[in-house]
Write an enzyme that holds these catalytic residues in place. Structure first.
Site, mmCIF file in Angstrom:
data_model
loop_
_atom_site.group_PDB
_atom_site.id
_atom_site.type_symbol
_atom_site.label_atom_id
_atom_site.label_comp_id
_atom_site.label_asym_id
_atom_site.label_seq_id
_atom_site.Cartn_x
_atom_site.Cartn_y
_atom_site.Cartn_z
ATOM 1 N N SER A 104 -4.868 4.065 -7.279
ATOM 2 C CA SER A 104 -5.495 4.567 -6.235
ATOM 3 C C SER A 104 -6.512 3.761 -5.391
ATOM 4 O O SER A 104 -6.448 4.036 -4.089
ATOM 5 C CB SER A 104 -6.224 5.812 -6.817
ATOM 6 N N GLU A 157 -13.379 3.793 -4.850
ATOM 7 C CA GLU A 157 -14.266 4.509 -5.517
ATOM 8 C C GLU A 157 -14.854 3.505 -6.888
ATOM 9 O O GLU A 157 -14.761 3.939 -7.819
ATOM 10 C CB GLU A 157 -13.516 5.750 -6.590
ATOM 11 N N GLY A 202 -4.349 16.302 -4.672
ATOM 12 C CA GLY A 202 -4.572 17.569 -4.300
ATOM 13 C C GLY A 202 -3.297 18.398 -3.630
ATOM 14 O O GLY A 202 -3.039 19.447 -3.875
ATOM 15 N N ASN A 237 -8.560 2.833 -16.012
ATOM 16 C CA ASN A 237 -9.021 2.759 -14.553
ATOM 17 C C ASN A 237 -10.177 1.766 -14.299
ATOM 18 O O ASN A 237 -9.990 1.062 -13.295
ATOM 19 C CB ASN A 237 -9.518 4.037 -14.212
ATOM 20 N N LYS A 263 -8.914 7.775 -20.145
ATOM 21 C CA LYS A 263 -8.603 7.442 -18.897
ATOM 22 C C LYS A 263 -9.165 6.223 -18.192
ATOM 23 O O LYS A 263 -8.799 5.258 -17.630
ATOM 24 C CB LYS A 263 -8.328 8.620 -17.919
ATOM 25 N N ASN A 269 -7.950 -0.457 -11.606
ATOM 26 C CA ASN A 269 -8.531 -0.320 -10.342
ATOM 27 C C ASN A 269 -9.159 -1.509 -9.592
ATOM 28 O O ASN A 269 -8.812 -2.047 -8.637
ATOM 29 C CB ASN A 269 -9.190 0.905 -10.179
ATOM 30 N N ASN A 283 -11.434 10.752 -10.290
ATOM 31 C CA ASN A 283 -11.317 9.251 -11.329
ATOM 32 C C ASN A 283 -12.849 9.107 -11.627
ATOM 33 O O ASN A 283 -13.674 9.405 -11.071
ATOM 34 C CB ASN A 283 -10.961 8.108 -10.334
#
Length: 333
Positions: free
Chosen positions: A273, A285, A12, A208, A204, A212, A102
């Site tokens: 992330s 997440e 952001g 991820n 993507k 992640n 994500n």
């Protein structure tokens, strides 16, 4: 263009800084130390060896920011339901909602045909609250490839990557996707409008869903994970499972696991992330990034044993570390 950004974290803040620098009317919904920093010192961005600060209209009151032409949702998936009242205050029937998220977004199967047509992702939007607050016709899909982090409140560091993709959830081209891609191109992004945004999201997701959760379990950056031959082999097989799930729902992605691994390896020493969130004791997440993929595999009965195993381990780790609230323990499961 009036662009509202809900969430002034890494992505952001990255968006806000570049768009404001190009003269757009950028409003940022923030709170706490980040809001204080934005008001007192502006938004600071380090990118490509240069640094600059810009002033943005920042507030913790969405009503005071008013309705926007575009609202970018730049919060993490666990916080998405919490910002829905703010979204309602900042959008009109003509506002374009851009989820810069994500994992698999709530809208992924809504309004589609074929396998899992209009399927609601239970781990992402179990009660349909997000769907009601942001109807799919207001949504413009978005895939964010840059790697960014927050050095301090209001201070974003852009490490690598510059590609942003926009597209209509149902596929095809549109004037609004082309327009927004042009706005982001003018602001310095490698932005494009895609007729196949769902494939871009799956591309993507291949990375991820591997990097992640395993970075969460091992507390390792992506280069260390990819360079380890055992983890490398694990990632390749997880990606094969994800590719098989995608093919079964009509989302073919023309890339081999080794190619996808090489793309991330070229970025260097990157903290995912999820690893950044874990180190900062923020909710992770895991459900949107991997849980939803496992949910889809189960719904269409495509075997995904390694994805399922890594999800189970990473999820339990997150719950034990206080990084994820287990709905089952609250009687909601």
């Amino acid at each position: 263009m009036k662009i509202g950004i809900i969430g002034a974290g890494a992505i952001g803040g990255f968006f806000a800084a570049r768009l404001a620098r190009r003269g757009h009317d950028v409003s940022v919904l923030a709170r706490g130390a980040t809001l204080d920093a934005l008001r007192n010192h502006g938004l600071h961005l380090d990118s490509g060896g240069s640094s600059h600060s810009v002033q943005v209209n920042a507030s913790d009151n969405a009503q005071s920011l008013g309705t926007q032409d575009v609202v970018v949702l730049a919060v993490k998936a666990p916080s998405l339901e919490q910002v829905l009242p703010a979204l309602a205050a900042m959008r009109s029937p003509d506002t374009v909602v851009v989820p810069a998220l994500n994992g698999l977004p709530w809208w992924y199967f809504l309004g589609t045909s074929g396998t899992l047509a209009s399927y609601r992702l239970g781990l992402v939007d179990p009660h349909g609250a997000i769907e009601r607050a942001a109807p799919v016709e207001s949504v413009l899909g978005c895939v964010v490839f840059p790697a960014c982090s927050v050095a301090a409140p209001g201070h974003v560091v852009h490490a690598s990557g510059n590609r942003i993709v926009f597209g209509e959830p149902a596929g095809g081209t549109s004037a609004r996707a082309q327009t927004l891609a042009g706005v982001f191109q003018d602001a310095g992004f490698d932005a494009e409008a895609s007729a196949t945004i769902r494939q871009e999201i799956w591309l993507k997701l291949l990375g991820n869903a591997c990097f992640n959760p395993v970075s969460l379990l091992t507390r390792s950056a992506t280069d260390l994970l990819i360079d380890d031959p055992r983890v490398h082999a694990l990632f390749a097989q997880m990606m094969r499972e994800a590719l098989a799930v995608g093919a079964a729902i009509g989302i073919p992605v023309a890339i081999e696991p080794e190619q996808r691994l090489a793309l991330t390896r070229r970025l260097g020493h990157i903290k995912t992330s999820m690893l950044q969130d874990a180190e900062a004791s923020r909710p992770v997440e895991i459900e949107a990034i991997l849980g939803a993929l496992v949910e889809v595999a189960a719904a269409i009965k495509v075997p995904a044993p390694l994805l399922t195993a890594v999800y189970a381990l990473a999820r339990m780790h997150a719950v034990s570390a206080g990084l994820l609230v287990d709905a089952a323990t609250q009687g909601a499961g």
